[in-house]
Motif scaffolding. Structure first.
Motif, PDB file in Angstrom:
ATOM      1  N   ASN A  67       0.805  -1.054   0.034  1.00 63.33           N
ATOM      2  CA  ASN A  67      -0.109   0.024  -0.099  1.00 63.33           C
ATOM      3  C   ASN A  67       0.863   1.147  -0.017  1.00 63.33           C
ATOM      4  N   TYR A  68       1.939   1.444   0.856  1.00 64.30           N
ATOM      5  CA  TYR A  68       2.658   2.479   0.929  1.00 64.30           C
ATOM      6  C   TYR A  68       3.624   2.779  -0.200  1.00 64.30           C
ATOM      7  N   TYR A  69       4.319   1.648  -0.551  1.00 58.18           N
ATOM      8  CA  TYR A  69       5.541   1.907  -1.550  1.00 58.18           C
ATOM      9  C   TYR A  69       5.110   1.524  -2.893  1.00 58.18           C
ATOM     10  N   LYS A  70       3.877   1.016  -3.077  1.00 59.53           N
ATOM     11  CA  LYS A  70       3.210   0.682  -4.486  1.00 59.53           C
ATOM     12  C   LYS A  70       4.037  -0.347  -5.243  1.00 59.53           C
ATOM     13  N   LEU A  71       4.573  -1.186  -4.734  1.00 62.66           N
ATOM     14  CA  LEU A  71       5.261  -2.251  -5.336  1.00 62.66           C
ATOM     15  C   LEU A  71       4.568  -3.229  -5.827  1.00 62.66           C
ATOM     16  N   ASP A  72       4.998  -4.153  -6.606  1.00 61.05           N
ATOM     17  CA  ASP A  72       4.044  -5.251  -7.255  1.00 61.05           C
ATOM     18  C   ASP A  72       4.313  -6.308  -6.206  1.00 61.05           C
ATOM     19  N   ALA A  73       3.342  -7.190  -6.188  1.00 58.52           N
ATOM     20  CA  ALA A  73       3.282  -8.274  -5.037  1.00 58.52           C
ATOM     21  C   ALA A  73       4.595  -9.172  -5.249  1.00 58.52           C
ATOM     22  N   TYR A  74       5.016  -9.530  -6.437  1.00 62.74           N
ATOM     23  CA  TYR A  74       6.129 -10.274  -6.445  1.00 62.74           C
ATOM     24  C   TYR A  74       7.258  -9.823  -5.850  1.00 62.74           C
ATOM     25  N   THR A  75       7.731  -8.602  -6.013  1.00 66.46           N
ATOM     26  CA  THR A  75       8.601  -7.851  -5.429  1.00 66.46           C
ATOM     27  C   THR A  75       8.535  -7.750  -3.709  1.00 66.46           C
ATOM     28  N   VAL A  76       7.273  -7.549  -3.331  1.00 64.98           N
ATOM     29  CA  VAL A  76       6.969  -7.226  -1.957  1.00 64.98           C
ATOM     30  C   VAL A  76       7.124  -8.769  -1.208  1.00 64.98           C
ATOM     31  N   GLU A  77       6.857  -9.959  -2.044  1.00 66.14           N
ATOM     32  CA  GLU A  77       6.999 -11.002  -1.315  1.00 66.14           C
ATOM     33  C   GLU A  77       8.450 -11.440  -1.183  1.00 66.14           C
ATOM     34  N   ILE A  78       9.382 -10.944  -2.128  1.00 64.84           N
ATOM     35  CA  ILE A  78      10.892 -11.233  -1.772  1.00 64.84           C
ATOM     36  C   ILE A  78      11.393 -10.327  -0.780  1.00 64.84           C
ATOM     37  N   LEU A  79      10.996  -8.682  -0.757  1.00 65.66           N
ATOM     38  CA  LEU A  79      11.493  -8.072   0.231  1.00 65.66           C
ATOM     39  C   LEU A  79      11.170  -8.381   1.558  1.00 65.66           C
ATOM     40  N   THR A  80       9.953  -9.067   1.767  1.00 63.49           N
ATOM     41  CA  THR A  80       9.608  -9.476   3.101  1.00 63.49           C
ATOM     42  C   THR A  80       9.805 -10.817   3.519  1.00 63.49           C
ATOM     43  N   LEU A  81      10.573 -11.445   2.609  1.00 58.13           N
ATOM     44  CA  LEU A  81      10.764 -12.948   2.853  1.00 58.13           C
ATOM     45  C   LEU A  81      11.480 -13.191   4.475  1.00 58.13           C
ATOM     46  N   GLU A  82      12.400 -12.188   4.844  1.00 56.47           N
ATOM     47  CA  GLU A  82      13.234 -12.214   6.155  1.00 56.47           C
ATOM     48  C   GLU A  82      12.978 -10.666   6.520  1.00 56.47           C
ATOM     49  N   SER A  83      12.741 -10.599   7.894  1.00 48.60           N
ATOM     50  CA  SER A  83      12.645  -9.142   8.606  1.00 48.60           C
ATOM     51  C   SER A  83      13.967  -8.254   7.968  1.00 48.60           C
ATOM     52  N   PHE A  84      15.262  -8.893   8.061  1.00 51.23           N
ATOM     53  CA  PHE A  84      16.416  -8.190   7.777  1.00 51.23           C
ATOM     54  C   PHE A  84      16.267  -7.562   6.397  1.00 51.23           C
ATOM     55  N   ILE A  85      15.602  -8.299   5.467  1.00 53.83           N
ATOM     56  CA  ILE A  85      15.689  -7.896   4.067  1.00 53.83           C
ATOM     57  C   ILE A  85      14.955  -6.791   3.962  1.00 53.83           C
ATOM     58  N   ALA A  86      13.598  -6.610   4.530  1.00 54.10           N
ATOM     59  CA  ALA A  86      12.712  -5.556   4.800  1.00 54.10           C
ATOM     60  C   ALA A  86      13.280  -4.328   5.272  1.00 54.10           C
ATOM     61  N   ARG A  87      14.022  -4.737   6.451  1.00 58.56           N
ATOM     62  CA  ARG A  87      14.726  -3.561   7.236  1.00 58.56           C
ATOM     63  C   ARG A  87      15.767  -2.793   6.314  1.00 58.56           C
ATOM     64  N   PHE A  88      16.592  -3.554   5.430  1.00 60.81           N
ATOM     65  CA  PHE A  88      17.587  -3.364   4.518  1.00 60.81           C
ATOM     66  C   PHE A  88      16.971  -2.464   3.434  1.00 60.81           C
ATOM     67  N   PHE A  89      15.784  -2.779   2.959  1.00 65.34           N
ATOM     68  CA  PHE A  89      15.123  -1.888   1.966  1.00 65.34           C
ATOM     69  C   PHE A  89      14.691  -0.546   2.345  1.00 65.34           C
ATOM     70  N   GLU A  90      14.005  -0.798   3.756  1.00 66.90           N
ATOM     71  CA  GLU A  90      13.573   0.763   4.235  1.00 66.90           C
ATOM     72  C   GLU A  90      14.675   1.590   4.722  1.00 66.90           C
ATOM     73  N   GLN A  91      15.907   1.145   4.974  1.00 69.54           N
ATOM     74  CA  GLN A  91      17.068   1.939   5.392  1.00 69.54           C
ATOM     75  C   GLN A  91      17.524   2.657   4.177  1.00 69.54           C
ATOM     76  N   ALA A  92      17.489   1.760   3.012  1.00 71.61           N
ATOM     77  CA  ALA A  92      17.907   2.369   1.690  1.00 71.61           C
ATOM     78  C   ALA A  92      16.895   3.435   1.231  1.00 71.61           C
ATOM     79  N   VAL A  93      15.261   3.188   1.361  1.00 72.78           N
ATOM     80  CA  VAL A  93      14.373   4.149   0.856  1.00 72.78           C
ATOM     81  C   VAL A  93      14.482   5.247   1.499  1.00 72.78           C
ATOM     82  N   ALA A  94      14.775   5.105   2.840  1.00 64.47           N
ATOM     83  CA  ALA A  94      14.909   6.265   4.009  1.00 64.47           C
ATOM     84  C   ALA A  94      15.966   7.370   3.554  1.00 64.47           C
TER      85      ALA A  94
END
Ligand code: ADP
Ligand code: MG
Length: 479
Positions: free
Chosen positions: A311-338
């Motif tokens: 909802n927030y980053y408007k990414l496609d489902a497949y990409t979000v699936e990969i980015l949220t597979l592990e919490s530390f991947i999600a964290r890496f992504f959010e640090q980069a986007v910040a």
């Protein structure tokens, strides 16, 4: 109509997960793996007479955390029972487990399969102790017992018979693994046995409301095998019924080599274990304050993070699936986007270049030589047209090798994009001068020579020329 279409498959899973506490569930020995056999033992673990178990508070913390993360109602009072059987890896002659009053009840797990949100209800999550390990010596014909694993804390997560296809069982199990890892209560590694799954399978004619006789399959140590074993078992059961036979309630073993199941023993009933309340352990009482504290400490859960990213980053489902597979991947992504707000480009760099390199080197993203901030800077330099997308890949390789920032790589290697119109003008004039024959061809109508000139400019500038500007200047000169 194929045979399988006449029958409906029913699947329920019983999943054991090892809790990541430092010590055992009722004893002081360490609960880590990979140590010298029988080095993690003590009087309770060895089952010495008269030695009393004492419940590890962290075990309860972890089980409550998991229960809350799977929408269970946490029971204010639960009890421990003895489940009796004889085996050399169980010195006491009984396993301590929760039986009639488990700690967690009536939960559910939601997972996605082919874009559809599905739910599996949980009957219960209860605490129990693991048994030791028998090791059968191949060369000397002697069997050994290692009690390091005896008394390691386990939760058993029992699902309702809610799954209808092998893929649903696989997807539910993956979701459970994700929850266990996000909450950090278990590392959930099927290969190492910290996550173990028994699958209960039955079939029934379509339209029949009562359940068929179930078979329990043990020894499933990978996600792939869970699905394969269930599929094979479904086919076997249908064949038995179609040929006029009946299904026996039994425990079967999955044979990885053959991809088939074989009978291990007829199913034992609860009465066979002679369960009774363990007189050494008082009821476990958990108050609202305890539960509340753990609730407050819950991290953002996989499905919550998934929905937020969609909802927030408007990414496609497949990409979000990969980015949220592990919490530390999600964290890496959010640090980069910040650090640089371009979610689409940042996610592309993570899922393609970064994962490509990490996989090749056998590294986790936690050990990535490229920090989230440096990856963000790289994307910013592309967005600001300081470097081209193509050069960026060279810069990325160097960043991965050295751990340097993209700025310093670009500086050191002189890779900055050439956007100075005077310099580009000069380079282009020289190239046109040096190639009179090609210029002649172009002028006599051979349009594709335009590409030749662009190529020459890129070669001359080692790929650094701003392509849009090269196009514009060339067009102007050739007009
Ligand atoms: P048991 O008494 O044999 O342990 P339970 O009723 O406790 O059986 O169920 C154990 C597991 O088997 C649960 O995960 C449950 O969902 C599943 N299960 C129960 N009945 C069936 C069935 N007929 N087909 C498939 N799975 C079943
Ligand atoms: Mg049962």
């Amino acid at each position: 109509m194929s045979q399988e279409q006449k029958f409906e498959t029913v699947i329920g899973l019983e999943v054991h997960a090892q809790l990541l506490t430092d010590s055992k569930i009722f004893a002081v020995s360490g609960a880590t793996s990979g140590k010298t056999p029988n080095s993690l033992t003590d009087s309770v673990t060895l089952g010495l007479p008269g030695c009393l178990p004492v419940l590890n508070r962290r075990v309860v913390d972890f089980a409550i955390k998991l229960g809350l993360a799977t929408n269970c109602s946490i029971q204010k009072m639960s009890t421990f029972s003895r489940k009796h059987y004889f085996y050399p890896d169980l010195p006491k002659g009984y396993q301590i487990s929760q039986y009639d009053l488990p700690l967690c009840k009536d939960g559910f797990v939601e997972y996605r399969l082919n874009g559809e949100l599905k739910r599996v209800n949980l009957t219960r999550i209860h605490l129990e102790e693991d048994a030791g390990k028998n090791i059968h010596g191949e060369s000397d014909g002697i069997s050994y017992v290692d009690l390091n694993r005896a008394g390691v804390p386990l939760v058993e997560i029992v699902s309702e018979p809610d799954m209808r296809r092998p893929e649903e069982a696989g997807a539910y199990l993956k979701q459970l693994k994700q929850i266990l890892r996000y909450t950090e209560v278990c590392d959930a590694n099927m290969e190492d046995g910290s996550l173990r799954c028994d699958a209960n399978v039955s079939v029934r004619p379509i339209g029949q409301t009562e359940l068929g006789v179930k078979v329990e399959i043990k020894n499933l140590n990978s996600f792939k095998f869970v699905e394969r074993a269930i599929q094979h078992e479904v086919e076997r059961q249908i064949a038995v019924i179609e040929s006029g036979g009946t299904i026996l309630q039994e425990t079967r073993l999955f044979d990885e080599q053959k991809g088939t199941t074989r009978s291990m023993r007829s199913k034992e009933e609860a009465a066979d274990y002679k369960y009774f309340p363990d007189p050494d352990l008082p009821p476990l009482i958990v108050d609202s304050e305890w539960i509340g504290k753990i609730k407050d400490s819950l991290p953002e859960l996989p499905n919550e993070i998934y929905n937020r990213f969609i909802n927030y980053y408007k990414l496609d489902a497949y990409t979000v699936e990969i980015l949220t597979l592990e919490s530390f991947i999600a964290r890496f992504f959010e640090q980069a986007v910040a650090a640089h707000n371009n979610p689409q480009a940042v996610s592309n760099w993570i899922t393609s270049e970064l994962f490509g390199r990490l996989n090749k080197e056998g590294l986790s993203i936690m050990d990535s030589p490229v920090s989230p901030e440096n990856l963000a800077s790289l994307v910013r330099m592309i967005d600001e047209e300081l470097i081209s997308g193509k050069i960026a890949k060279t810069v990325f390789d160097e960043m991965f090798e050295s751990g340097s920032s993209p700025e310093s790589v670009v500086e050191k290697k002189g890779l900055k994009q050439l956007s100075d119109p005077d310099i580009l003008d000069k380079v282009i004039s020289q190239i046109l001068e040096k190639n009179p024959k090609q210029l002649e061809e172009y002028r006599s109508g051979k349009d594709k020579m335009f590409g030749f000139f662009v190529g020459q400019v890129m070669k001359e500038t080692e790929g650094r020329a701003n392509p849009v500007m090269v196009n514009d200047i060339l067009k102007a000169k050739l007009a």
